[in-house]
Design an enzyme around this catalytic site. Structure first.
Site, mmCIF file in Angstrom:
data_model
loop_
_atom_site.group_PDB
_atom_site.id
_atom_site.type_symbol
_atom_site.label_atom_id
_atom_site.label_comp_id
_atom_site.label_asym_id
_atom_site.label_seq_id
_atom_site.Cartn_x
_atom_site.Cartn_y
_atom_site.Cartn_z
ATOM 1 C CG HIS A 1 13.207 -7.691 -10.493
ATOM 2 N ND1 HIS A 1 14.043 -7.685 -9.401
ATOM 3 C CD2 HIS A 1 13.708 -8.597 -11.360
ATOM 4 C CE1 HIS A 1 15.028 -8.551 -9.613
ATOM 5 N NE2 HIS A 1 14.848 -9.119 -10.793
ATOM 6 C CG ASP B 1 12.243 -13.474 -17.854
ATOM 7 O OD1 ASP B 1 12.483 -13.194 -16.681
ATOM 8 O OD2 ASP B 1 12.756 -14.438 -18.447
#
Ligand code: SDX
Length: 373
Positions: free
Chosen positions: A260, A310
């Site tokens: 991320h 996700d």
């Protein structure tokens, strides 16, 4: 002139919508911690909080939820378009196409006063599940299952998708997933929506732009790739999984669902989604978490990166029986609230978004006639 590729670390604007502390695994919507919202708030309550900036009273929430439920049905012309689509290969492409048509039917397309914006917002949030469910019905050659006003946002979607009402656990699972996906500061798709709003383009155009941006495998498209990876690795032992990871890393490929830009610790949403996926695994007799935990340990050991939103969302959707090429659309169903909230914010205090570049090409070149080249 120092260049920040991918605008990494660049602060582009001020906002009071949500906050991430990437070092301490904190996410807040309008100042409320995501773990408290996950434990207590429905998607409708979270949408109200983001759009209006405050938690609703019981009466406000009832009215807001009823208004959403009233606006779920699609206009006949749009249903006609769905029946006459030349192809249905990528559900997210269909979704953004229908958003464009909805905009074309809006007589007040360019009106951006707050009342008009809220009307468009409610319409887009309410109709997104219907668009997604209807063309799933159509591609499965089933009659349309029309919206049921008495059901919650999440339950109504599962009703339209499957033709049967979900049980309480399934309804709560999707509801929680939508809360966790609703907003996330200036991610790529939200930024795309704000860029459209900054030119005073219409809300539908911003949503089309955001949906197209989310489609990429480095963004919302990751969850579809995660489930493919989990299917490939399920049942394999840690040694084989490690070999698979090594092979990917050697080819400088990304392991989908990990890493991320902002979180340098575990994404707090992944923590919530892991709990949810584990609960659903046990209920449905699946083992997505077993293979996911092996993957997480190996990827962390090798790259010091964590699962993102996700990664576990894929296991939740698999347990809910969502068609795999619809996983991105589940993300849209939640994030459309954040996109709209940011567009409203941009309209309110607008400055067209237009960054600079550093030119590195040739300059002042003499034009050569074509017969001399
Ligand atoms: C979402 O922005 C948001 O908030 C997005 C989102 C939201 O709610 O809107 O959180 C939703 O999009 C989550 C991300 C879903 N995408 C994926 O899971 C795809 C895989 N992830 C990566 O592509 C990557 O981690 C990104 C795109 C998420 C972040 O990219 P960055 O910040 O530009 O990081 P990077 O690509 O520069 O990587 C930094 C280092 C690199 O090491 P080196 O090459 O410098 O040695 O970490 C490594 C990368 O190789 N790395 C990975 C990796 N992610 C980062 N290595 C292997 N697999 C990965 N997934």
């Amino acid at each position: 002139m120092s260049i920040h590729y991918g605008l990494k670390g660049i602060v582009a604007l001020e906002s009071n919508i949500s906050r991430i502390d990437g070092g301490r695994s904190i996410l807040e919507y309008r100042g409320y911690n995501i773990h408290n919202l996950a434990a207590n708030a429905s998607f409708e309550e979270t949408a109200y909080l983001l759009l209006k900036g405050k938690l609703p009273t019981t009466l406000e929430l009832k009215k807001f939820s009823e208004t959403l439920a009233e606006r779920r049905e699609l206009p006949g012309k749009i249903i006609g378009v769905l029946y006459n689509l030349p192809t249905i290969n990528y559900p997210t492409v269909i979704l953004r196409t229908i958003y464009s048509y909805l905009g074309d039917m809006d007589e007040k397309l360019f009106q951006i006063n707050s009342e008009e914006l809220m009307r468009k917002a409610i319409d887009l949030i309410a109709k997104t599940p219907t668009i997604i469910a209807y063309y799933q019905n159509i591609r499965e050659n089933k009659p349309l299952t029309h919206p049921n006003k008495t059901l919650s946002h999440a339950a109504n979607f599962l009703w339209m998708l499957n033709g049967i009402e979900p049980d309480r656990v399934e309804e709560k699972a999707l509801d929680l997933d939508l809360v966790l996906h609703a907003e996330h500061t200036l991610n790529a798709s939200t930024f795309a929506a704000r860029i459209a709003a900054s030119t005073l383009s219409d809300m539908y155009a911003g949503i089309v732009s955001a949906t197209g941006t989310l489609f990429g495998p480095l963004h919302g498209g990751a969850s579809h790739n995660v489930i493919k990876m989990l299917r490939e690795l399920e049942g394999k032992d840690a040694k084989d999984i490690e070999k698979w990871i090594d092979n990917k890393l050697q080819k400088r490929e990304r392991v989908m669902g990990f890493g991320h830009r902002v979180y340098k610790t575990l994404d707090p949403r992944a923590k919530e989604l892991r709990k949810l996926a584990k609960k659903l695994d046990n209920l449905k007799g699946n083992a997505w978490i077993a293979v996911s935990d092996k993957l997480t340990e190996i990827v962390y050991r090798k790259k010091r990166i964590y699962p993102n939103v996700d990664f576990y969302a894929a296991s939740v959707y698999a347990n809910l029986g969502i068609p795999e090429d619809q996983y991105i659309n589940m993300f849209v169903m939640g994030r459309i609230v954040g996109w709209i909230t940011h567009m409203m914010d941009q309209y309110q205090n607008n400055k067209i978004i237009r960054p600079l570049q550093k030119y590195i090409g040739k300059e002042e070149r003499a034009y050569i006639q074509i017969d001399k080249r």
